[in-house]
Motif scaffolding. Sequence first.
Motif, mmCIF file in Angstrom:
data_model
loop_
_atom_site.group_PDB
_atom_site.id
_atom_site.type_symbol
_atom_site.label_atom_id
_atom_site.label_comp_id
_atom_site.label_asym_id
_atom_site.label_seq_id
_atom_site.Cartn_x
_atom_site.Cartn_y
_atom_site.Cartn_z
ATOM 1 N N UNK A 1 0.821 -1.223 0.000
ATOM 2 C CA UNK A 1 0.000 0.000 0.000
ATOM 3 C C UNK A 1 0.846 1.261 0.000
ATOM 4 N N UNK A 2 0.418 2.196 -0.815
ATOM 5 C CA UNK A 2 1.110 3.491 -0.916
ATOM 6 C C UNK A 2 0.153 4.660 -0.698
ATOM 7 N N UNK A 3 -1.125 4.371 -0.515
ATOM 8 C CA UNK A 3 -2.119 5.441 -0.419
ATOM 9 C C UNK A 3 -1.911 6.320 0.796
ATOM 10 N N UNK A 4 -2.263 7.593 0.658
ATOM 11 C CA UNK A 4 -2.161 8.563 1.754
ATOM 12 C C UNK A 4 -3.510 9.253 1.927
ATOM 13 N N UNK A 5 -3.887 9.518 3.153
ATOM 14 C CA UNK A 5 -5.200 10.130 3.399
ATOM 15 C C UNK A 5 -5.326 11.470 2.687
ATOM 16 N N UNK A 6 -6.402 11.626 1.894
ATOM 17 C CA UNK A 6 -6.685 12.924 1.273
ATOM 18 C C UNK A 6 -7.501 13.824 2.197
ATOM 19 N N UNK A 7 -7.975 13.211 3.295
ATOM 20 C CA UNK A 7 -8.800 13.926 4.270
ATOM 21 C C UNK A 7 -8.277 13.598 5.666
ATOM 22 N N UNK A 8 -8.313 14.566 6.530
ATOM 23 C CA UNK A 8 -8.038 14.291 7.942
ATOM 24 C C UNK A 8 -9.139 13.373 8.468
ATOM 25 N N UNK A 9 -8.778 12.367 9.294
ATOM 26 C CA UNK A 9 -9.769 11.395 9.764
ATOM 27 C C UNK A 9 -10.185 11.750 11.199
ATOM 28 N N UNK A 10 -11.418 12.052 11.395
ATOM 29 C CA UNK A 10 -11.908 12.511 12.701
ATOM 30 C C UNK A 10 -11.682 11.452 13.775
ATOM 31 N N UNK A 11 -11.494 11.919 15.011
ATOM 32 C CA UNK A 11 -11.523 11.028 16.178
ATOM 33 C C UNK A 11 -12.964 10.914 16.656
ATOM 34 N N UNK A 12 -13.713 11.971 16.396
ATOM 35 C CA UNK A 12 -15.132 11.983 16.781
ATOM 36 C C UNK A 12 -15.887 12.911 15.845
ATOM 37 N N UNK A 13 -17.146 12.599 15.592
ATOM 38 C CA UNK A 13 -17.944 13.418 14.678
ATOM 39 C C UNK A 13 -18.073 14.846 15.196
ATOM 40 N N UNK A 14 -17.907 14.995 16.512
ATOM 41 C CA UNK A 14 -18.022 16.350 17.086
ATOM 42 C C UNK A 14 -16.897 17.256 16.595
ATOM 43 N N UNK A 15 -15.874 16.675 16.017
ATOM 44 C CA UNK A 15 -14.762 17.493 15.531
ATOM 45 C C UNK A 15 -15.037 18.122 14.172
ATOM 46 N N UNK A 16 -16.011 17.643 13.411
ATOM 47 C CA UNK A 16 -16.291 18.204 12.089
ATOM 48 C C UNK A 16 -16.661 19.682 12.157
ATOM 49 N N UNK A 17 -16.062 20.551 11.265
ATOM 50 C CA UNK A 17 -15.083 20.177 10.270
ATOM 51 C C UNK A 17 -13.709 19.991 10.904
ATOM 52 N N UNK A 18 -12.937 19.068 10.397
ATOM 53 C CA UNK A 18 -11.578 18.849 10.874
ATOM 54 C C UNK A 18 -10.672 18.749 9.662
ATOM 55 N N UNK A 19 -9.658 19.594 9.656
ATOM 56 C CA UNK A 19 -8.777 19.686 8.495
ATOM 57 C C UNK A 19 -7.331 19.896 8.928
ATOM 58 N N UNK A 20 -6.440 19.630 8.012
ATOM 59 C CA UNK A 20 -5.022 19.779 8.305
ATOM 60 C C UNK A 20 -4.741 21.173 8.876
ATOM 61 N N UNK A 21 -4.019 21.168 9.967
ATOM 62 C CA UNK A 21 -3.555 22.456 10.488
ATOM 63 C C UNK A 21 -4.510 23.172 11.401
ATOM 64 N N UNK A 22 -5.661 22.548 11.665
ATOM 65 C CA UNK A 22 -6.601 23.304 12.523
ATOM 66 C C UNK A 22 -6.361 23.013 13.998
ATOM 67 N N UNK A 23 -5.338 22.218 14.266
ATOM 68 C CA UNK A 23 -4.968 22.029 15.668
ATOM 69 C C UNK A 23 -5.803 20.997 16.399
ATOM 70 N N UNK A 24 -6.752 20.366 15.697
ATOM 71 C CA UNK A 24 -7.593 19.366 16.376
ATOM 72 C C UNK A 24 -6.856 18.025 16.394
ATOM 73 N N UNK A 25 -7.206 17.191 17.386
ATOM 74 C CA UNK A 25 -6.502 15.929 17.592
ATOM 75 C C UNK A 25 -7.173 14.822 16.777
ATOM 76 N N UNK A 26 -6.689 14.632 15.554
ATOM 77 C CA UNK A 26 -7.324 13.677 14.628
ATOM 78 C C UNK A 26 -7.006 12.243 15.004
ATOM 79 N N UNK A 27 -7.853 11.306 14.561
ATOM 80 C CA UNK A 27 -7.550 9.879 14.734
ATOM 81 C C UNK A 27 -6.388 9.512 13.820
ATOM 82 N N UNK A 28 -6.494 9.954 12.543
ATOM 83 C CA UNK A 28 -5.395 9.798 11.583
ATOM 84 C C UNK A 28 -5.234 11.117 10.845
#
Length: 744
Positions: free
Chosen positions: A588-615
């Motif tokens: 596998x070589x794939x890389x996440x195109x989206x930040x992966x939430x730890x919880x739905x309460x985090x939406x929106x969650x994006x790179x650099x927003x300082x939130x603690x993502x699952x992945x």
Amino acid sequence: MRPPTRRGRLTAALSVAAALITLAGSTSAQPSVAAEAPVAAAALPYQDASLPVADRVNDLLGRMTLDDKIGQMTQADKDSIVPQSDINTYRLGSVLSGGDGTVSPNNATTWADTYDALQRQAIGTPLAIPMIYGIDAVHGANAVRGATIFPHNIGLGATRDPALVQRIGRAVAEEVSGTGVDWTFAPCLCVARNDRWGRTYESFGETPELVSSMSTIVDGFQGAGGAGSTAASVLATAKHYIGDGGTTNGTDQGNTQLTEAELRAVHLPPFKSAVDRGVGSVMLSYSSWNGVKVHGHKFLVTDLLKGELGFKGFVVSDWAAVDQLDGQTGFTADEVSKAINAGVDMVMVPYDYKKFISTLRAEVDNGHVAMSRIDDANRRILTKKFELGLFEKPLTDRAYTSTVGSAEHRTLARQAVRESQVLLKNDGGVLPLAKSAKLFVAGKSADDIGNMSGGWTMSWQGRSGAITPGTTVLGGIRAAATDSSRVTYERYGNGIDSSYTAAVAVVGETPYAEGKGDRTGAMGLDQEDLQTLAKLKASGVPVVVVLVSGRPLDIAAQLPDWKALVAAWLPGTEGGGVADVLFGDYKPTGKLPMTWMRSVSQQPINQGDGKDALFPYGHGLTYGTGTEPDPTPTPTPTPTPGAGSCTATTKVTNSWSGGYQADVTVRNTGTVALTGWAASWDLGNRTVTNVWNGTLTTSGGRATVRNTQWNGSLAAGGTVTFGYTANGSADGLTVPACSGTTGA
Ligand code: GLC
């Protein structure tokens, strides 16, 4: 210009017919057929392919009546054109098939025959202007049964392989051309910022630079030299301009509440990339920008897209989007003139084309729409038709019909599936599986092409089941296994016991499209999946989860029970590519195109927003001596104080009791370009809750916002703006300290 094909002979006959030019000057709202006796004429300048396109356009425009011109700006849904001769009578310039458009029987030849019949109506008009046929070929010729269905864009974003995506565009162009269709309403260059959005899977990712990088698909569709620059070139559509992926709460067709700087930074770059590649059309977004509908926004459409970006193609509305301008059903004269004057060149009506034509005619007659606007729209549309070679070869190039669903294209799709798989977890190296292993396969999407393909497949919303020929994940696993009899499948996990080496659960979402896919509440797995997974867990057998979904899902609570997790996205018909990764035939070589939430309460969650993502965005494991950790991500540069100088100025843009929103403008006050910057300030009793255009860290009561990957470089004297929302009072804010980095 495209090389001659077998259609040349037929086309020559049609050109002679078309050379019977009438000088009809119809004046009624409904153009009559030739008002005067046809006069035989040699091929006219606009019919002379040796002339420059601009000369041909000018010559043709000079021969067109107002009705001819308004007809060119009218796009109607195929099944609503009754009788079909209305294409001729009303001079319709374009036909489309929407998501549910189909033919019967549904195969490539029937599509080609249908296209040719419609086109013959169009070139039977006095000026013989061919119509252009548009369809949503967004991940293959996906309306055509038997076509190759490629991964949806979210999976292609995970490949980080722009060259592959260009090859996919080319393959799709060949299959689409083989059905006669000349124009695809793709790519969606949306930057999906909230995974609740039902069109997240149509996005290549959450950052403008990833989405921009995949604009190579435009060259695949059109040819690297723009529309018509190669055989089987189909017109591409950059959509949906602008901000469709940035609406508040991810509401489809909602409101994108951003400053102009944020809109330019996050949502404009992919369209600039597409325009720079010569994309032939741009489709507007249903959404609004700060409360104003894009379809009526002259600054965005005419000044920014056509003016500043220099877009020379034509702008098409979305499906009945003009109707939405006044918030009422149906369209009015005011809405029509507002959209056309904003810069819409072609209206996807799509039903009541007669009313649209008479309405626009009246708006020109009463001066609400200038003739110059009508001519500009026609110039843009006709230029693309000439470039595509439609005047010389208006009918299907049957040489490409056999490419629909070809082995070559399916092989390419399988490679795309391999490269799109993102390995998120692999405890104890449970993957890759041994081909000799005794495997139990479960899950509603293990043997379901419809679930694997998602929306926009054989129908608008897509559907579960064997909707078109392909290889399911189960089929791929069985084909790769040493002994397929050692692969057991039971959808619900019934019958599993400890004798199995591993269980593979293929679970996730069932198909949806657009707003019907918006998830305003929970974003976890459905009950069937959870019950299936519980059965597998109870057996004590290691569980490998393959998630077939159009977006990240809220799975943190279940993750500890899984030994491995692969995000498969919406892979399409070539499920063998998933098996290639599961068995290690492809690391596998794939890389996440989206930040992966730890919880739905985090939406929106994006790179650099300082939130603690699952992945995090960009996460993706591979196989190695164990489970090699993700290569250490390049840390955002900590600017070296003094290496570059800058200032940061805060402007409170909105405040309410208990919170506020602010823009911070960073200015490079030095004499050399900055390659990175950071602004930091004391928080006091405040907490930052959201950041855009910046990367937030907080420590010691101070907030520090650094540049993102795409806005770090700042010319001397230049400025860049980031924004944030915070809890607490806007009073007494300290001026942020700013430091810059220069050099590599
Ligand atoms: C839909 C979509 C658009 C599509 C069009 C034609 O509503 O918003 O992406 O191209 O209509 O099907």
